[in-house]
Design a protein around this motif. Structure first.
Motif, PDB file in Angstrom:
ATOM      1  N   PHE A 100       0.817  -1.208   0.000  1.00  0.00           N
ATOM      2  CA  PHE A 100       0.000   0.000   0.000  1.00  0.00           C
ATOM      3  C   PHE A 100       0.856   1.266   0.000  1.00  0.00           C
ATOM      4  CE2 PHE A 100      -2.670  -3.294   1.900  1.00  0.00           C
ATOM      5  CZ  PHE A 100      -3.736  -3.246   1.025  1.00  0.00           C
ATOM      6  N   GLY A 101       2.127   1.144  -0.267  1.00  0.00           N
ATOM      7  CA  GLY A 101       2.989   2.304  -0.374  1.00  0.00           C
ATOM      8  C   GLY A 101       3.550   2.779   0.945  1.00  0.00           C
ATOM      9  N   GLY A 102       3.300   2.096   2.013  1.00  0.00           N
ATOM     10  CA  GLY A 102       3.780   2.525   3.317  1.00  0.00           C
ATOM     11  C   GLY A 102       5.280   2.432   3.468  1.00  0.00           C
ATOM     12  N   GLY A 103       5.923   1.572   2.727  1.00  0.00           N
ATOM     13  CA  GLY A 103       7.354   1.388   2.868  1.00  0.00           C
ATOM     14  C   GLY A 103       8.189   2.298   1.970  1.00  0.00           C
ATOM     15  N   ASN A 104       7.574   2.964   1.034  1.00  0.00           N
ATOM     16  CA  ASN A 104       8.335   3.728   0.049  1.00  0.00           C
ATOM     17  C   ASN A 104       7.985   5.214   0.056  1.00  0.00           C
ATOM     18  OD1 ASN A 104       9.578   1.397  -0.881  1.00  0.00           O
ATOM     19  ND2 ASN A 104       7.940   0.991  -2.356  1.00  0.00           N
ATOM     20  N   LYS A 105       7.625   5.757   1.200  1.00  0.00           N
ATOM     21  CA  LYS A 105       7.216   7.160   1.233  1.00  0.00           C
ATOM     22  C   LYS A 105       8.344   8.089   0.797  1.00  0.00           C
ATOM     23  CE  LYS A 105       3.363   7.387   4.346  1.00  0.00           C
ATOM     24  NZ  LYS A 105       2.790   7.987   5.525  1.00  0.00           N
ATOM     25  N   ARG A 106       9.559   7.861   1.311  1.00  0.00           N
ATOM     26  CA  ARG A 106      10.671   8.737   0.957  1.00  0.00           C
ATOM     27  C   ARG A 106      10.987   8.640  -0.523  1.00  0.00           C
ATOM     28  NH1 ARG A 106      16.236   7.231   2.885  1.00  0.00           N
ATOM     29  NH2 ARG A 106      16.542   6.836   0.710  1.00  0.00           N
TER      30      ARG A 106
ATOM     31  N   GLU B 240      10.696  11.614  -3.366  1.00  0.00           N
ATOM     32  CA  GLU B 240      11.813  11.998  -4.240  1.00  0.00           C
ATOM     33  C   GLU B 240      11.404  11.898  -5.709  1.00  0.00           C
ATOM     34  OE1 GLU B 240      14.958   9.419  -3.026  1.00  0.00           O
ATOM     35  OE2 GLU B 240      15.429  10.603  -1.245  1.00  0.00           O
ATOM     36  N   GLU B 241      10.647  10.865  -6.035  1.00  0.00           N
ATOM     37  CA  GLU B 241      10.174  10.678  -7.410  1.00  0.00           C
ATOM     38  C   GLU B 241       9.225  11.815  -7.794  1.00  0.00           C
ATOM     39  OE1 GLU B 241       9.561   8.700 -11.143  1.00  0.00           O
ATOM     40  OE2 GLU B 241      11.128   8.599  -9.635  1.00  0.00           O
TER      41      GLU B 241
END
Length: 77
Positions: free
Chosen positions: A8-14, A18-19
């Protein structure tokens, strides 16, 4: 039990931030380039030349308007 937090995108917030920032910078650069092209095309057009001539005439008129005299005169009445 397998965690699906990353699904659900919780692990890739940073990384996604940046993207998004990179994409935003690219979009701004493209918009600036397009604006520059539009400006150059306008300056070459008849309307652009007329606008430039009118601005120059207004600047010349305003420069000649107060030859040596103050713009605002004060009198004691």
């Amino acid at each position: 039990m397998v965690s699906c937090f990353a699904c659900f995108g919780g692990g890739n917030k940073r990384q996604s931030r940046e993207e998004e920032e990179r994409l935003s910078l690219e979009a701004r650069a493209k918009a600036a380039e397009a604006a520059q092209i539009r400006q150059e095309e306008f300056e070459k057009s008849a309307a652009g030349r007329a606008a430039r001539a009118q601005l120059q005439a207004m600047a010349k008129q305003s420069a000649n308007q107060n030859k040596g005299e103050p713009a605002l005169k004060w009198q004691m009445g």
